[in-house]
Write an enzyme that holds these catalytic residues in place. Structure first.
Site, PDB file in Angstrom:
ATOM      1  N   CYS A  10       0.838  -1.192   0.000  1.00  0.00           N
ATOM      2  CA  CYS A  10       0.000   0.000   0.000  1.00  0.00           C
ATOM      3  C   CYS A  10       0.880   1.252   0.000  1.00  0.00           C
ATOM      4  CB  CYS A  10      -0.906  -0.013   1.230  1.00  0.00           C
ATOM      5  SG  CYS A  10      -1.833   1.502   1.474  1.00  0.00           S
ATOM      6  N   SER A  11       0.663   2.127  -0.967  1.00  0.00           N
ATOM      7  CA  SER A  11       1.485   3.338  -1.063  1.00  0.00           C
ATOM      8  C   SER A  11       1.285   4.254   0.140  1.00  0.00           C
ATOM      9  CB  SER A  11       1.182   4.094  -2.356  1.00  0.00           C
ATOM     10  OG  SER A  11      -0.161   4.535  -2.372  1.00  0.00           O
TER      11      SER A  11
END
Length: 119
Positions: A10-11
């Site tokens: 997840c960024s």
């Protein structure tokens, strides 16, 4: 101790980890990164985390995940215990990242939300 419940794919989660390790943690407190998809939290741990977040358990849920719809988790008749159990069995449902420091927790979406734990 700073604990980050993290999903490395997840960024937003990666950005929160970077923000903490490279900017906010000026006191060099120990940081524990928990990849909660590999090490799911128990219902009891989720309840404790939710108490630190101080929000309804539904705010811990990612309602954009396909399993959310598959399990029909938008039903209003579901108890908190049922929602904790769903997160325990399907950890992808948990919002990410969640950062804990000094008995308080915050959901790091957006990553800048974690700054409130350091003021």
């Amino acid at each position: 101790m700073i604990t980050i419940y993290h999903n490395p794919r997840c960024s937003k989660s990666r950005a929160a980890v970077d923000l903490i390790t490279n900017s906010l943690n000026v006191a060099s407190e120990p940081v524990e990164i928990v990849e909660y998809l590999k090490h799911p939290l128990s219902s009891a741990q989720l309840k404790t985390l939710n108490a630190m977040l101080g929000c309804p358990v539904r705010e811990m849920l990612r309602n954009t995940e396909s399993v959310y719809e598959e399990l029909d988790l938008d039903r209003t008749d579901l108890s908190d215990d049922q929602l904790y159990e769903a997160i325990e069995k399907h950890p992808i449902l948990m919002q990410r990242p969640v950062v804990v420091r000094n008995g308080r927790a915050i959901i790091g979406r957006p990553p800048e939300n974690v700054e409130s734990l350091f003021v």
